[in-house]
Write a protein that holds these residues in place. Structure first.
Motif, PDB file in Angstrom:
ATOM      1  N   ALA A  38      -6.681 -87.554 -67.546  1.00 18.52           N
ATOM      2  CA  ALA A  38      -5.556 -88.822 -67.917  1.00 18.52           C
ATOM      3  C   ALA A  38      -7.165 -89.796 -68.020  1.00 18.52           C
ATOM      4  CB  ALA A  38      -5.255 -88.438 -67.271  1.00 18.52           C
ATOM      5  N   GLN A  39      -6.370 -90.678 -69.228  1.00 17.50           N
ATOM      6  CA  GLN A  39      -6.812 -92.049 -69.496  1.00 17.50           C
ATOM      7  C   GLN A  39      -6.066 -92.955 -69.733  1.00 17.50           C
ATOM      8  OE1 GLN A  39      -9.525 -91.590 -72.884  1.00 17.50           O
ATOM      9  NE2 GLN A  39     -10.129 -93.913 -72.760  1.00 17.50           N
ATOM     10  N   PHE A  40      -6.325 -94.179 -69.024  1.00 15.98           N
ATOM     11  CA  PHE A  40      -5.101 -94.920 -68.997  1.00 15.98           C
ATOM     12  C   PHE A  40      -6.055 -96.589 -69.989  1.00 15.98           C
ATOM     13  CE2 PHE A  40      -1.424 -97.436 -68.197  1.00 15.98           C
ATOM     14  CZ  PHE A  40      -1.557 -99.019 -68.355  1.00 15.98           C
ATOM     15  N   LYS A  41      -4.984 -97.117 -70.907  1.00 13.43           N
ATOM     16  CA  LYS A  41      -5.720 -98.584 -71.528  1.00 13.43           C
ATOM     17  C   LYS A  41      -4.585 -99.315 -71.703  1.00 13.43           C
ATOM     18  CE  LYS A  41      -7.668-100.220 -75.758  1.00 13.43           C
ATOM     19  NZ  LYS A  41      -8.047 -99.852 -77.442  1.00 13.43           N
ATOM     20  N   ASP A  42      -4.469-100.432 -71.085  1.00  6.81           N
ATOM     21  CA  ASP A  42      -3.632-101.589 -71.036  1.00  6.81           C
ATOM     22  C   ASP A  42      -3.151-101.960 -72.674  1.00  6.81           C
ATOM     23  OD1 ASP A  42      -3.714-102.584 -68.536  1.00  6.81           O
ATOM     24  OD2 ASP A  42      -5.676-103.950 -68.502  1.00  6.81           O
ATOM     25  N   GLY A  43      -2.209-101.667 -72.293  1.00  7.00           N
ATOM     26  CA  GLY A  43      -1.190-102.140 -74.103  1.00  7.00           C
ATOM     27  C   GLY A  43      -0.605-101.136 -74.935  1.00  7.00           C
ATOM     28  N   LYS A  44      -1.447-100.066 -74.594  1.00  8.09           N
ATOM     29  CA  LYS A  44      -1.619 -98.458 -74.360  1.00  8.09           C
ATOM     30  C   LYS A  44      -0.800 -97.391 -74.227  1.00  8.09           C
ATOM     31  CE  LYS A  44      -3.557 -98.181 -78.491  1.00  8.09           C
ATOM     32  NZ  LYS A  44      -2.603 -97.970 -79.731  1.00  8.09           N
ATOM     33  N   GLY A  45      -1.263 -97.335 -73.081  1.00  6.10           N
ATOM     34  CA  GLY A  45      -0.663 -96.415 -72.342  1.00  6.10           C
ATOM     35  C   GLY A  45      -1.499 -94.700 -71.685  1.00  6.10           C
ATOM     36  N   VAL A  46      -0.766 -94.330 -71.180  1.00  3.48           N
ATOM     37  CA  VAL A  46      -1.746 -93.249 -70.796  1.00  3.48           C
ATOM     38  C   VAL A  46      -2.021 -91.928 -71.781  1.00  3.48           C
ATOM     39  CG1 VAL A  46      -0.051 -91.714 -69.987  1.00  3.48           C
ATOM     40  CG2 VAL A  46      -1.834 -91.269 -68.670  1.00  3.48           C
ATOM     41  N   ALA A  47      -3.472 -91.581 -71.525  1.00  5.59           N
ATOM     42  CA  ALA A  47      -4.004 -90.282 -72.659  1.00  5.59           C
ATOM     43  C   ALA A  47      -3.998 -89.458 -72.134  1.00  5.59           C
ATOM     44  CB  ALA A  47      -4.670 -91.235 -73.581  1.00  5.59           C
ATOM     45  N   LEU A  48      -3.301 -87.873 -72.354  1.00  6.06           N
ATOM     46  CA  LEU A  48      -3.877 -87.099 -71.483  1.00  6.06           C
ATOM     47  C   LEU A  48      -5.040 -85.602 -72.791  1.00  6.06           C
ATOM     48  CD1 LEU A  48      -0.854 -85.551 -70.418  1.00  6.06           C
ATOM     49  CD2 LEU A  48      -2.039 -87.240 -69.107  1.00  6.06           C
ATOM     50  N   THR A  49      -5.700 -85.531 -71.787  1.00  9.50           N
ATOM     51  CA  THR A  49      -7.027 -84.226 -72.668  1.00  9.50           C
ATOM     52  C   THR A  49      -5.759 -83.425 -72.834  1.00  9.50           C
ATOM     53  OG1 THR A  49      -7.295 -83.014 -70.445  1.00  9.50           O
ATOM     54  CG2 THR A  49      -8.586 -84.640 -71.444  1.00  9.50           C
ATOM     55  N   ALA A  50      -5.999 -82.261 -74.487  1.00 13.05           N
ATOM     56  CA  ALA A  50      -5.015 -80.912 -75.001  1.00 13.05           C
ATOM     57  C   ALA A  50      -5.109 -80.133 -73.476  1.00 13.05           C
ATOM     58  CB  ALA A  50      -6.239 -80.645 -75.278  1.00 13.05           C
ATOM     59  N   LEU A  51      -5.653 -80.119 -72.324  1.00  9.22           N
ATOM     60  CA  LEU A  51      -5.873 -79.271 -71.054  1.00  9.22           C
ATOM     61  C   LEU A  51      -4.884 -79.656 -70.983  1.00  9.22           C
ATOM     62  CD1 LEU A  51      -6.187 -76.023 -69.869  1.00  9.22           C
ATOM     63  CD2 LEU A  51      -8.696 -77.832 -68.614  1.00  9.22           C
ATOM     64  N   MET A  52      -4.742 -81.443 -70.325  1.00  6.05           N
ATOM     65  CA  MET A  52      -3.714 -81.139 -69.213  1.00  6.05           C
ATOM     66  C   MET A  52      -2.421 -81.604 -69.941  1.00  6.05           C
ATOM     67  SD  MET A  52      -3.921 -85.397 -66.946  1.00  6.05           S
ATOM     68  CE  MET A  52      -2.487 -85.052 -65.978  1.00  6.05           C
ATOM     69  N   ALA A  53      -2.162 -82.043 -71.385  1.00 13.32           N
ATOM     70  CA  ALA A  53      -0.901 -81.880 -71.315  1.00 13.32           C
ATOM     71  C   ALA A  53      -0.125 -80.570 -71.326  1.00 13.32           C
ATOM     72  CB  ALA A  53      -1.188 -82.793 -72.726  1.00 13.32           C
ATOM     73  N   GLN A  54      -1.203 -79.274 -71.841  1.00 15.21           N
ATOM     74  CA  GLN A  54      -0.631 -78.069 -71.535  1.00 15.21           C
ATOM     75  C   GLN A  54      -0.320 -77.888 -70.232  1.00 15.21           C
ATOM     76  OE1 GLN A  54      -3.796 -74.996 -72.643  1.00 15.21           O
ATOM     77  NE2 GLN A  54      -2.491 -73.699 -72.917  1.00 15.21           N
ATOM     78  N   SER A  55      -1.410 -78.125 -69.533  1.00 19.21           N
ATOM     79  CA  SER A  55      -0.694 -77.701 -67.757  1.00 19.21           C
ATOM     80  C   SER A  55       0.326 -77.828 -67.309  1.00 19.21           C
ATOM     81  CB  SER A  55      -1.947 -77.813 -67.067  1.00 19.21           C
ATOM     82  OG  SER A  55      -2.297 -79.362 -66.584  1.00 19.21           O
ATOM     83  N   ILE A  56       0.441 -79.488 -67.506  1.00 16.16           N
ATOM     84  CA  ILE A  56       2.225 -80.060 -67.155  1.00 16.16           C
ATOM     85  C   ILE A  56       2.998 -79.583 -68.236  1.00 16.16           C
ATOM     86  CG2 ILE A  56       0.730 -81.580 -65.261  1.00 16.16           C
ATOM     87  CD1 ILE A  56       1.698 -83.542 -68.133  1.00 16.16           C
ATOM     88  N   SER A  57       2.910 -78.603 -68.962  1.00 15.58           N
ATOM     89  CA  SER A  57       3.496 -78.136 -69.907  1.00 15.58           C
ATOM     90  C   SER A  57       4.563 -79.335 -70.685  1.00 15.58           C
ATOM     91  CB  SER A  57       5.228 -77.118 -69.526  1.00 15.58           C
ATOM     92  OG  SER A  57       4.399 -76.318 -68.787  1.00 15.58           O
ATOM     93  N   LEU A  58       3.889 -80.761 -71.185  1.00 25.52           N
ATOM     94  CA  LEU A  58       4.303 -82.265 -72.087  1.00 25.52           C
ATOM     95  C   LEU A  58       4.987 -81.531 -72.974  1.00 25.52           C
ATOM     96  CD1 LEU A  58       3.735 -84.907 -71.662  1.00 25.52           C
ATOM     97  CD2 LEU A  58       2.141 -84.712 -73.619  1.00 25.52           C
TER      98      LEU A  58
END
Length: 232
Positions: A38-58
């Protein structure tokens, strides 16, 4: 892997509850490096790698317009043996309820007998008395469900897309490759959908599941894996 990730995030969030400052409201603009996917940027929000998005069933979906048939449930209780039971309504709820209207009482049905403003209760509270089809024992508690007809189509989202925290009610809205935690105001609820009166527009893309996992990921990235920065 999925289980270990979720457990790691839960442990981090539990530690954050001891902090007096908000863990999800950074005071200075920064971009974090990817951590645990995961990565966070002010004003943009949180971004996930494809692997993490898949692992939490986003999963995401577009905000739609739906006809909402409002409903709410309260607890009513019988004070003595008979066919009457009473409970409490907020001012907003009481404005919708009328004597004589049908009310669901568990698996049975009843009707609203009367509504009275309670002089001795919290300001704005109303006592509602419902009539049951068959006598009930003193002290018996029943779930009373009040249902209303659907109105015009309104902006609505799945109820599980809502994130409720001490800071308010939010959704995660797609913001380019990020997901931005966005405050919203909710209106009527109907089954698994809820009206959004402010904060979203039809066509916006939001996270529908799992919002709690996404929030925990945001908290963990903001603290860099540390429990808190409040001196302990």
């Amino acid at each position: 892997m999925k289980l270990l990730l979720i457990l790691s995030l839960v442990v981090t969030a539990a530690a954050l509850t001891s902090c007096s400052e908000s863990a999800a409201s950074p005071s200075t603009e920064h971009t974090t490096a990817p951590e645990n996917g995961a990565q966070f940027k002010d004003g943009k929000g949180v971004a996930l790698t494809a692997l993490m998005a898949q692992s939490i069933s986003l999963q995401t979906a577009e905000v739609q317009e739906e006809k909402i048939a409002p409903a709410f449930t309260i607890n009513v209780q019988a004070m003595q043996r008979g066919t009457e039971a009473s409970g409490w309504l907020t001012a907003d709820q009481a404005a919708r309820v009328q004597p004589g209207m049908e009310v669901g009482l568990g698996t049975a049905k009843g009707s609203v007998l009367r509504i009275e403003k309670a002089a001795y209760a919290t300001l704005g509270d109303f006592e509602v008395t419902v009539q049951t089809a068959a006598p009930i024992e003193p002290g018996s508690a029943i779930n009373a469900t009040f249902r209303f007809p659907a109105g015009d189509a309104v902006t609505a989202i799945p109820a599980n897309a809502l994130l409720t925290t001490a800071e308010g009610t939010f959704v995660y809205a797609k913001n380019d490759e990020f997901f931005l935690r966005t405050p919203v105001k909710v209106g009527a609820r109907s089954g698994d959908h809820v009206e959004i009166t402010d904060g979203l527009y039809t066509g916006d893309e939001i996270v529908t599941t799992p919002v709690m996992s996404l929030w925990l990921a945001e908290l963990q990235v903001l603290r860099g894996g540390k429990a808190c920065t409040c001196g302990h």
